[in-house]
Design an enzyme around this catalytic site. Sequence first.
Site, PDB file in Angstrom:
ATOM      1  CG  ASP A 121      21.020 -15.499  79.946  1.00 46.02           C
ATOM      2  OD1 ASP A 121      20.799 -15.085  81.090  1.00 46.02           O
ATOM      3  OD2 ASP A 121      20.332 -15.166  78.962  1.00 46.02           O
ATOM      4  CB  ILE A 122      19.679 -21.055  82.646  1.00 48.51           C
ATOM      5  CG1 ILE A 122      20.365 -21.819  81.514  1.00 48.51           C
ATOM      6  CG2 ILE A 122      18.424 -21.762  83.161  1.00 48.51           C
ATOM      7  CD1 ILE A 122      20.955 -23.129  81.907  1.00 48.51           C
ATOM      8  CD  GLU A 123      17.609 -14.123  82.260  1.00 51.38           C
ATOM      9  OE1 GLU A 123      16.603 -13.480  82.560  1.00 51.38           O
ATOM     10  OE2 GLU A 123      18.601 -13.619  81.721  1.00 51.38           O
ATOM     11  CD  GLN A 124      15.076 -23.077  81.336  1.00 52.13           C
ATOM     12  OE1 GLN A 124      14.792 -24.179  81.766  1.00 52.13           O
ATOM     13  NE2 GLN A 124      16.035 -22.883  80.447  1.00 52.13           N
TER      14      GLN A 124
END
Length: 370
Positions: A121-124
């Site tokens: 879960d990487i939302e960068q």
Amino acid sequence: MWIALPLIALSLSAHVSANICPCAREDLCEPIRHQPAFEVFVFDVGGKAWKFYDWTKVTTVAAFGQFDAELMCYAHSKGARLVLKGDVSLSDIVDPVNRTTWIQGNVQLAKSQFMDGINIDIEQAVEAESPQYYALTALVKETTVSFHKEIPGSQVSFDVAWSPKCIDKRCYDYVAIADSCDLLFVMSYDEQSQIWGDCIALANAPFNQTLTAYDQYISMKIDPKKLVMGLPWYGYDYTCLNFSKDGVCSIPKVPFRGAPCSDASGRQIPYRIMMKQINSSMSGRLWDDNQRAPYYNYKDTEGRVHQVWYDDPESIALKAAYVAQHGLKGIGMWNGNLLDYSADPIAQQQTSDMWNALTPSSHRKTAAVS
Ligand SMILES: *[C@@H]1O[C@H](CO)[C@@H](O)[C@H](O)[C@H]1NC(C)=O
Ligand SMILES: *[C@@H]1O[C@H](CO)[C@@H](O)[C@H](O)[C@H]1NC(C)=O
Ligand SMILES: *[C@@H]1O[C@H](CO)[C@@H](O)[C@H](O)[C@H]1NC(C)=O
Ligand SMILES: *[C@@H]1O[C@H](CO)[C@@H](O)[C@H](O)[C@H]1NC(C)=O
């Protein structure tokens, strides 16, 4: 936007790293190996609400709360996977050695807790073709290889924005990422994170906008069997700056990643809270035909009008129909904890209606497990 959760440090305490199975039966510590024909993917943020989930449907739980051995044993007893949460600063994993260290740490953590994979879960924000862009794809690829090798049958999933078109400046290599992992969880919510038109309250996940974005993922040649539709079990409560006589709620301008207006001016609100409030609201449940979403208006104690946009079994079933029609891999939600699991009979009915809206009867888990 994503609910900011406190980071829970998962440390390997002595008894966990000794890998002693905490379940009543040793075989419940075996990773799940069968691949369900249809996924029902649930995010869990902690606590014991999972005891009331509809386990006739659940196939994967992503543990975003603290590790709960009881949940692991229970999920395994139901043939469901429990997967880790994976998040890391992308600038730190451009370096391949750092990347390997991160992956190995997570593989070891999953093994020590008898878990079945990881949800990345990487939302960068990432610029196309930047070092972070390539590092992210490599991270997903290398994580999948390591997990599959070290935990046979394990699942590696990756969370993507509702649209592949650089939403929230997330310009990822979606095609390569999809090829590199088992499934993409499409976060079909927070779709007003960047409002370019009138700064007004709108649906969290409007019907047409949501499904057009799946068409876009599929037209990029991403296999529908890699896509899980993620739906919101929460809504947005907006305090209206001005509430027009035809019911339009204008909201303060809160910019986000380049857009002048966003859902950040609203407050995320669980389905269970809205269901307690709606019948005593100014309007009761209303339905917007364009966005195909329910909403209601209420006045707070200071007399200000609020407009609340959400999803309920009717709007969810409309979107879930697409899952069956286009042969997607499954469906899921952020998050399982947001319903009312109390013994109140009205709440129980509302809660089971929400679970049932996810799956047409042809997609029951029991049909998929041989
Ligand atoms: C490796 O990751 C750590 C944080 O885990 C970070 O402080 C360090 O700068 C990274 N090194 C490189 C070369 O990116
Ligand atoms: C659906 O959404 C797409 C993309 O936002 C738009 O181009 C199209 O006109 C919309 N269709 C309808 C029927 O609203
Ligand atoms: C509020 O909306 C009304 C119309 O419904 C309009 O006449 C008025 O100018 C608006 N006020 C503000 C502060 O935008
Ligand atoms: C609210 O009203 C609806 C429709 O009349 C009813 O079905 C529901 O049970 C009510 N909810 C509560 C919490 O009383």
